[in-house]
Design a protein around this motif. Structure first.
Motif, PDB file in Angstrom:
ATOM      1  N   ASP A 171     -26.581  59.747  64.896  1.00  0.00           N
ATOM      2  CA  ASP A 171     -26.730  61.196  64.743  1.00  0.00           C
ATOM      3  C   ASP A 171     -25.505  61.774  64.043  1.00  0.00           C
ATOM      4  OD1 ASP A 171     -27.379  63.820  64.870  1.00  0.00           O
ATOM      5  OD2 ASP A 171     -27.738  63.885  67.024  1.00  0.00           O
ATOM      6  N   PRO A 172     -25.652  62.348  62.847  1.00  0.00           N
ATOM      7  CA  PRO A 172     -24.476  62.903  62.144  1.00  0.00           C
ATOM      8  C   PRO A 172     -23.915  64.143  62.819  1.00  0.00           C
ATOM      9  CG  PRO A 172     -26.489  63.370  60.920  1.00  0.00           C
ATOM     10  CD  PRO A 172     -26.877  62.453  62.032  1.00  0.00           C
ATOM     11  N   THR A 173     -24.703  64.854  63.638  1.00  0.00           N
ATOM     12  CA  THR A 173     -24.178  66.046  64.306  1.00  0.00           C
ATOM     13  C   THR A 173     -23.168  65.708  65.396  1.00  0.00           C
ATOM     14  OG1 THR A 173     -26.026  66.034  65.878  1.00  0.00           O
ATOM     15  CG2 THR A 173     -26.294  67.289  63.825  1.00  0.00           C
ATOM     16  N   LEU A 174     -23.173  64.454  65.891  1.00  0.00           N
ATOM     17  CA  LEU A 174     -22.227  64.046  66.918  1.00  0.00           C
ATOM     18  C   LEU A 174     -21.015  63.328  66.354  1.00  0.00           C
ATOM     19  CD1 LEU A 174     -24.746  62.617  69.555  1.00  0.00           C
ATOM     20  CD2 LEU A 174     -23.812  64.926  69.424  1.00  0.00           C
ATOM     21  N   SER A 175     -21.022  63.019  65.065  1.00  0.00           N
ATOM     22  CA  SER A 175     -19.951  62.234  64.465  1.00  0.00           C
ATOM     23  C   SER A 175     -18.658  63.047  64.369  1.00  0.00           C
ATOM     24  CB  SER A 175     -20.375  61.749  63.073  1.00  0.00           C
ATOM     25  OG  SER A 175     -19.307  61.080  62.431  1.00  0.00           O
TER      26      SER A 175
END
Length: 676
Positions: A189-193
């Motif tokens: 998930d890129p939103t958590l990176s």
């Protein structure tokens, strides 16, 4: 006339050639169809054009009429058409051979070349030549890594790789899909990176280093993808559901994938047994017990565990515990636990009463392991190679404590404590940092443990309680200190030195003496441990007996009786509100018997405990003054080690003791795991 007769000659030659060609074709067709019964039909069909052509060559009286008729008949044949169109005579196949037959291109002729698969590809696509397939970047990166090259070197850049997908096989038999999706989410998930500037700090605290890996589709190198694979495989292994997990990398097989796309493949083995049951006997901390334990693994398909135990012993008369827990979604390092417990302990050996506790407990536990990175020279820095584990626990406990079964010779203070039960509602935090290489016989590393508890969320128990424990272990060899070389062999001097004959003989004698003395003296393991605790009441009421500290015994302060230090009332130990203890132990293998599980033991212990009054003033200061009057002991003995179990038989004496402390001279036997 000459023209008409010439055309007749050519017509006859042409008809003869066609007849011979038709006969050859008929014979070839008959041979190819020899397996069938159609030979007669083939020969009859081939004779029909010949007879018709022969009927066309009947003689006529009029030469002009014969010439015109021959011309019209010849015009209908291919040869006649060729004669009628002289421009087409350049074609080789229109000219008859010397015997009058037409040339027929066949096998081996220049006009006919047999078509093979390669020639067919050349004919069909003469302009588009197929280029050789390019090797995948994963193969090149693997070869570079196996050759010992630096993948981050700017002089030899590593091939670019991109994570395309994560494929997990075999996990669906035990884990539900929703939990597997939550396990892979921090990696995909890129939103958590951490690369997302808008990510929340709570996500970083919850997922840890999982959000710092490369995202799918981003250009990266092989070490980065290997780090992600190792982290994800480690998460699956921490669930304790599968027997084994195999991780591998492969070129992506999805449509549209390029030579840079890579898939991470995790193959989960067979699930472990779900039901576990065992019985055991335990001896330690001054008591013996027998227990039965049962466990059900992966109850709801999310690595949940339901376990229970029943224990019966000499001091703990009975104890029951039922616990349900499992990892939180997306992070196996964080677990939740819900427990209900009940135990009945006998304190008649030092307090003339018993304690019964019933309650519930809810906790959240986290555990993180920091492994050494890079290449470390263990000879120069042994502590740098140790693995450090950090544990946190936040818990809430609600319990009912009852003091009963008061003995007839109990003191008045004990009888007052057993008048009414106590209700405790407390919130606690425990922090443990373990960096020792062995909890039983450490040779390097240290351990720190801290417990903070606040009671006052309900019930009559209101206090603040703190405990701290620090321990470190080292090993050394006096023989190495006596015969230590002047220069380290790992770092030789770059300048050659000339030695005299006397110096050379001295060094030779020292080196020859060192191996002869080494078997007689082995390394000595030293352990230094410090423990302390403080219990501070938040009201004017005194603290409860169940919350106080106890000190004394072979595992806490050697050469003193169990829980015999601190305030007393008519021989009954009342416990203390503050304590400290310090222990130094030296262990060495028996000379010439290093393989024996027995070791020589020398120790020195010191500690003290006190109880604070509820009012401040001189009595409160007197309590602190008691802490600076330690009770000490020293002695020697033998230690037997079997796994984590440790058995000590010591002979020692108390060096100093406060009035009322229960001393134990002579021999003392101690069995347990955690010693001072």
């Amino acid at each position: 006339m000459e023209f008409s007769s010439l055309k007749e000659q050519r017509t006859e030659a042409h008809d003869a050639a066609e007849a011979r060609a038709a006969a050859a074709a008929a014979s070839a067709q008959a041979e190819s169809d020899s397996a069938s019964n159609s030979r007669s039909s083939s020969s009859s069909s081939s004779s029909q054009p010949t007879s018709s052509r022969r009927r066309m060559r009947t003689p006529q009286s009029n030469a002009t009429t014969a010439g015109v008729g021959a011309t019209e008949a010849a015009a209908e044949t291919p040869f006649g058409q060729a004669m009628a169109n002289p421009t087409d005579q350049d074609d080789g196949h229109t000219q008859p051979l010397e015997d009058g037959s037409l040339p027929t291109p066949g096998l081996g002729s220049a006009e006919h070349v047999p078509l093979t698969s390669a020639s067919y590809d050349e004919v069909s696509t003469p302009e588009t030549e197929e280029k050789p397939m390019k090797a995948h970047n994963l193969l090149q990166a693997t070869e570079l890594l196996q050759a010992g090259g630096n993948p981050l070197s700017p002089f030899a850049p590593a091939p670019i790789l991109r994570l395309n997908a994560v494929r997990i096989s075999g996990a669906g038999r035990a884990l539900r899909p929703s939990y597997l999706a939550s396990l892979c989410r921090p990696y995909m998930d890129p939103t958590l990176s951490t690369q997302n500037p808008n990510t929340s700090i709570l996500n970083l605290l919850y997922y840890g280093s999982r959000t710092s890996h490369v995202l799918p589709g981003q250009p990266t190198t092989l070490p980065s993808i290997l780090a992600l694979t190792s982290s994800l495989a480690g998460d699956l292994d921490k669930l304790d559901v599968f027997r084994n997990i195999e991780a591998s990398l492969a070129p992506s097989v999805f449509p549209g994938a390029t030579e840079e796309d890579v898939d991470v493949i995790l193959a989960c083995g067979k699930p472990k047994g779900r039901v576990f049951l065992k019985s055991s006997t335990d001896v330690g901390n001054g008591e013996g017990s027998a227990s039965v334990q049962g466990r059900i693994r992966n109850v709801l398909g999310g690595a949940e565990t339901l376990q229970g135990s029943a224990t019966f012993g000499t001091r703990t008369k009975q104890a029951f515990n039922l616990e349900f827990g499992g990892p939180l979604a997306g992070n196996p390092d964080i677990e939740y636990k819900l427990a209900a417990f009940s135990h009945d302990r006998d304190y008649s050996a030092f307090a003339s009463l018993s304690e019964a506790v019933k309650g519930v407990r809810a906790s959240i536990n986290s555990s993180y392991t920091d492994e050494p990175k890079g290449i470390i020279n263990a000879a120069e820095d042994d502590e740098a190679t140790a693995t450090t584990t950090t544990q946190h626990e936040v818990a809430y406990e609600a319990s009912l404590r009852e003091l009963g079964r008061v003995m007839g010779n109990a003191s008045v203070a004990v009888r007052k404590m057993a008048v009414s039960p106590s209700v405790k509602s407390a919130l606690s935090w425990t922090w443990v940092r373990e960096g020792r290489d062995s909890p039983v016989l450490p040779s390097r590393g240290s351990k720190v443990r801290t417990v903070l508890e606040y009671a006052g969320l309900g019930g009559d128990a209101q206090h603040f309680k703190a405990e701290v424990e620090a321990s470190t272990g080292r090993h050394f060899s006096p023989l190495r200190w006596l015969f230590r070389p002047t220069t380290s062999p790992s770092t030789p001097s770059p300048f050659p030195e000339e030695k005299s004959s006397e110096a050379k003989s001295t060094s030779v004698d020292t080196d020859s003496t060192l191996p002869s003395l080494t078997p007689s003296l082995h390394p000595i393991y030293s352990t230094l441990t410090f423990r302390s605790g403080l219990l501070h009441p938040l009201t004017s009421s005194p603290t409860h007996f169940s919350d106080r500290f106890q000190l004394g015994g072979p595992t806490s302060l050697r050469m003193f009786r169990h829980s015999s230090l601190g305030p007393k009332s008519d021989g009954d130990s009342l416990g203390g509100d503050a304590f400290w203890s310090l222990g130094l132990s030296l262990l060495s293998p028996i000379p010439r018997k290093p393989h024996w599980p027995l070791m020589l033991h020398t120790f020195f212990n010191a500690g003290q405990m006190c109880q604070f009054p509820t009012s401040t003033g001189k009595e409160y200061a007197r309590g602190w003054s008691e802490l600076v009057q330690p009770s000490t002991s020293a002695g020697v003995g033998l230690v037997y080690m079997q796994g984590q179990l440790r058995v000590e038989l010591n002979a020692g004496v108390p060096l100093t003791a406060r009035k009322g402390d229960g001393t134990s001279k002579g021999l003392q036997l101690g069995i347990g795991i955690d010693f001072l």
